[in-house]
Scaffold this motif. Structure first.
Motif, PDB file in Angstrom:
ATOM      1  N   ASP A   1       5.111  16.787   2.827  1.00 56.09           N
ATOM      2  CA  ASP A   1       3.770  17.255   3.238  1.00 56.09           C
ATOM      3  C   ASP A   1       3.650  15.700   2.857  1.00 56.09           C
ATOM      4  N   LYS A   2       3.910  15.079   1.595  1.00 59.81           N
ATOM      5  CA  LYS A   2       3.018  13.881   0.717  1.00 59.81           C
ATOM      6  C   LYS A   2       3.823  12.351   1.044  1.00 59.81           C
ATOM      7  N   THR A   3       5.211  12.502   2.168  1.00 63.23           N
ATOM      8  CA  THR A   3       5.601  12.143   2.928  1.00 63.23           C
ATOM      9  C   THR A   3       6.572  10.740   1.661  1.00 63.23           C
ATOM     10  N   VAL A   4       6.704  11.813   0.874  1.00 60.19           N
ATOM     11  CA  VAL A   4       7.269  10.867  -0.101  1.00 60.19           C
ATOM     12  C   VAL A   4       8.925  10.508   0.242  1.00 60.19           C
ATOM     13  N   LEU A   5      10.014  11.438   1.026  1.00 59.74           N
ATOM     14  CA  LEU A   5      10.607  10.189   1.473  1.00 59.74           C
ATOM     15  C   LEU A   5      10.740   9.391   3.051  1.00 59.74           C
ATOM     16  N   GLU A   6      10.045   9.613   3.241  1.00 57.94           N
ATOM     17  CA  GLU A   6       9.703   8.340   4.349  1.00 57.94           C
ATOM     18  C   GLU A   6       8.731   7.122   3.960  1.00 57.94           C
TER      19      GLU A   6
ATOM     20  N   THR B   1       9.039   6.324   1.202  1.00 58.02           N
ATOM     21  CA  THR B   1      10.886   5.526   0.418  1.00 58.02           C
ATOM     22  C   THR B   1      11.634   4.857   1.563  1.00 58.02           C
ATOM     23  N   ILE B   2      11.785   5.790   2.881  1.00 55.85           N
ATOM     24  CA  ILE B   2      12.808   4.434   3.619  1.00 55.85           C
ATOM     25  C   ILE B   2      12.169   3.458   4.265  1.00 55.85           C
ATOM     26  N   GLN B   3      10.387   3.788   4.405  1.00 57.54           N
ATOM     27  CA  GLN B   3       9.604   2.384   5.110  1.00 57.54           C
ATOM     28  C   GLN B   3       9.925   1.407   3.904  1.00 57.54           C
ATOM     29  N   LEU B   4       9.737   1.475   2.511  1.00 59.01           N
ATOM     30  CA  LEU B   4       9.902   0.211   1.690  1.00 59.01           C
ATOM     31  C   LEU B   4      11.447   0.054   1.290  1.00 59.01           C
ATOM     32  N   ILE B   5      12.552   0.314   1.986  1.00 60.08           N
ATOM     33  CA  ILE B   5      13.630   0.436   1.591  1.00 60.08           C
ATOM     34  C   ILE B   5      14.425  -0.595   3.209  1.00 60.08           C
TER      35      ILE B   5
ATOM     36  N   ASN C   1       0.712  -1.716   0.125  1.00 59.63           N
ATOM     37  CA  ASN C   1      -0.134  -0.129  -0.465  1.00 59.63           C
ATOM     38  C   ASN C   1       1.005   1.546  -0.060  1.00 59.63           C
ATOM     39  N   ILE C   2       2.401   1.011   1.104  1.00 59.40           N
ATOM     40  CA  ILE C   2       2.931   1.909   0.986  1.00 59.40           C
ATOM     41  C   ILE C   2       3.496   2.592  -0.562  1.00 59.40           C
ATOM     42  N   TYR C   3       4.375   1.337  -1.133  1.00 50.92           N
ATOM     43  CA  TYR C   3       4.470   1.341  -2.757  1.00 50.92           C
ATOM     44  C   TYR C   3       2.903   2.153  -3.161  1.00 50.92           C
ATOM     45  N   LYS C   4       2.267   1.617  -3.634  1.00 52.53           N
ATOM     46  CA  LYS C   4       1.126   2.756  -3.875  1.00 52.53           C
ATOM     47  C   LYS C   4       1.129   3.751  -3.972  1.00 52.53           C
TER      48      LYS C   4
ATOM     49  N   SER D   1       3.327   5.838  -5.791  1.00 53.89           N
ATOM     50  CA  SER D   1       3.208   5.998  -7.171  1.00 53.89           C
ATOM     51  C   SER D   1       2.420   7.186  -7.991  1.00 53.89           C
ATOM     52  N   LYS D   2       1.490   7.118  -6.351  1.00 51.54           N
ATOM     53  CA  LYS D   2       0.764   8.381  -6.721  1.00 51.54           C
ATOM     54  C   LYS D   2       0.992   9.406  -6.603  1.00 51.54           C
ATOM     55  N   ALA D   3       2.924   9.715  -6.050  1.00 50.92           N
ATOM     56  CA  ALA D   3       3.209  10.972  -5.840  1.00 50.92           C
ATOM     57  C   ALA D   3       3.632  11.396  -6.881  1.00 50.92           C
ATOM     58  N   LYS D   4       3.542  10.697  -8.140  1.00 52.54           N
ATOM     59  CA  LYS D   4       4.872  10.390  -9.160  1.00 52.54           C
ATOM     60  C   LYS D   4       6.363  10.311  -9.304  1.00 52.54           C
ATOM     61  N   VAL D   5       6.484   9.672  -8.046  1.00 53.04           N
ATOM     62  CA  VAL D   5       8.108   9.749  -8.084  1.00 53.04           C
ATOM     63  C   VAL D   5       8.254   8.528  -8.305  1.00 53.04           C
TER      64      VAL D   5
END
Length: 513
Positions: free
Chosen positions: A247-252, A254-258, A35-38, A41-45
């Protein structure tokens, strides 16, 4: 007797299945990560590939774009060796012209220059008045502004000095530091290689107040460096991008997935800088230390001049044990030891060279041959003179008691040997030297007191000599026949020497009477 439970076949089967099937918690964790990965992906990065566990060139480009923006600032921040330089920039930004003038006048060199032509008391009053005016200008409002601006400055420094080059080199081994004309060739890499870098970056980046106006920060840098390390509009675009990713927690994500940790959150250490107190304390210490230096130099100069005038031959008799040489053992162990060596040497020399010479001759003349109107008038001078003569012998005995073959000398020697490893021995030594120094101080202060009494009486006697009707000694005419030198000249010379010597002792005793 209770029966033992038989092993359950079904339980064994379930345990065997558990070896091949993930637990409910593991399955839940995987669902969370998907779900985090989805959401990412919605953040368009496209910073991370879930299937391969790789970090993408797009993530490297994100950091390279930041690196190009902050590169010039990074050089400025890294090449400023004085860590207080930026603190001083911020403080100076809020100072008035009057404060800047006061600050310059309170520097050590400025105070020392003024000291050349200003009496010490007047100098001390001026400097302390200027210091008070300088300090009082920093009111609560100004201090708050200074702290807030420097907090932002320090956050900018931390963001700019993050090691972007180290991170980027993992994506492109040919990457060159601070070479922004280089066209990088970023490759996919194992994401775990940059996991800690991402955690460190988010902690630094999110600590900045990205919504704030940064105009004053860059204004300070430009005023003091005469350069604009980051264009304001470029910085505004970067902070807007960072806000969006934050605000979109993009890097968080990414860290969660890694890290395969769906619960990971960036920990931001909120830190409010307080810099003005250190600055003001440093200013106070500079002023106090410099005034002490001026006072010490003047005192030493005064001592040198007095010694030269008192002991015209230049020969000073040194005590053998209560001496700088005897202090070496204490100095090696960082103990104060004997603290009044110089004045004790001066006193011993003065008593032997002058009191037992010129003063004795004058005292024998006026105290022994003089016919006093009343013995009460002669008593103070007589008692002071005899006490001085006794102190000369006391000094000799005092110094001899510190010989290594005497009881006190042996004690000191023994405790000095133990002092390096035995705190109790150090304490005993401190107590012993305290008592010894007090004895020296008593002899110095008593001698000074006696000399003041003798000096006052000599002055009175010289005045009495000039009177028609003598009020102290009635046979001055007779005494002139016994005197080898003119009584008046002799008395004046002794009075001057005593005056000089009393002033010399006051340099060490703090102006005691």
């Amino acid at each position: 007797m209770a029966k033992k439970a038989k092993p359950s076949g079904q339980g064994l089967f379930e345990r065997l299945l558990g070896l091949f099937m993930p637990s409910d918690a593991e399955a839940h964790k995987k669902r969370l990560l998907k779900n985090i990965y989805k959401d990412l992906s919605k953040a368009k990065v496209k910073f991370y590939k879930l299937n391969s566990g790789e970090a993408t060139p797009q993530l490297a480009k994100f950091f390279f774009d930041i690196y190009k923006v902050i590169g010039p600032a990074q050089l400025i921040f890294k090449n400023t060796p004085n860590p207080n330089a930026f603190k001083n920039m911020v403080i100076d930004y809020y100072m008035t012209d009057e404060q800047r003038t006061l600050a310059e006048s309170l520097e050590e060199e400025a105070i020392l220059e003024r000291a050349k032509n200003t009496p010490f008391k007047e100098l001390a009053q001026q400097v302390k008045s200027e210091l008070a005016a300088y300090l009082n200008a920093f009111n609560v409002e100004k201090i708050t502004k200074i702290d807030m601006l420097y907090t932002k400055m320090s956050q900018l420094i931390a963001f700019c000095t993050f090691d972007y080059y180290f991170l980027l080199k993992k994506f492109d081994s040919g990457m060159q530091e601070q070479n922004f004309s280089y066209t990088p060739n970023f490759e996919m890499i194992r994401a775990e290689y940059i996991l800690e870098d991402l955690k460190d970056f988010t902690a630094v980046a999110w600590a900045m107040p990205l919504e704030d106006d940064w105009t004053e920060v860059f204004k300070v840098l430009k005023e003091h460096r005469n350069v604009q390390p980051i264009a304001q509009n470029t910085w505004n675009k970067l902070t807007a991008l960072l806000r969006r990713y934050r605000d979109k927690t993009v890097l968080e994500m990414t860290i969660q997935l890694i890290s395969k940790d769906p619960t990971y959150q960036t920990v931001i250490a909120a830190k409010q800088e307080h810099i003005i107190d250190d600055k003001l304390d440093k200013m106070r210490k500079t002023v106090d230390t410099t005034l002490q230096k001026v006072q010490s130099e003047r005192k030493n100069s005064q001592i040198d001049e007095l010694v030269q005038n008192i002991f015209s031959s230049g020969s000073i008799m040194k005590l053998k044990n209560y001496s700088d040489e005897g202090n070496k053992g204490f100095e090696k162990r960082n103990l104060s030891g004997f603290t009044l060596c110089a004045p004790m040497d001066y006193l011993k020399s003065f008593l032997l060279d002058y009191v037992k010479g010129n003063l004795r001759e004058f005292a024998d003349l006026v105290l022994v041959r003089g016919q006093w109107v009343s013995s009460v008038l002669a008593a103070p001078m007589s008692e002071a003179y005899h006490e001085l003569m006794n102190i000369s012998n006391q000094i000799t005995e005092f110094d001899a008691s510190l010989d290594s073959d005497k009881e006190m000398g042996q004690k000191i020697k023994g405790y000095l040997v133990r002092a390096e490893r035995d705190p109790e021995a150090r304490n005993i030594l401190k107590s012993l030297t305290k008592d010894i120094n007090e004895k020296a101080h008593n002899m110095l202060s008593t001698s000074t007191r006696d000399l003041i009494i003798i000096g006052k009486n000599i002055k009175n006697l010289l005045e009495d000599m000039e009177r028609k009707n003598h009020e102290m000694i009635i046979n001055w005419a007779e005494l002139t026949h016994f005197a080898e030198n003119p009584i008046k000249e002799q008395g004046v010379d002794i009075y001057k020497k005593i005056y000089l010597f009393v002033n010399l002792m006051k340099c060490f005793l703090g102006g005691e009477d």
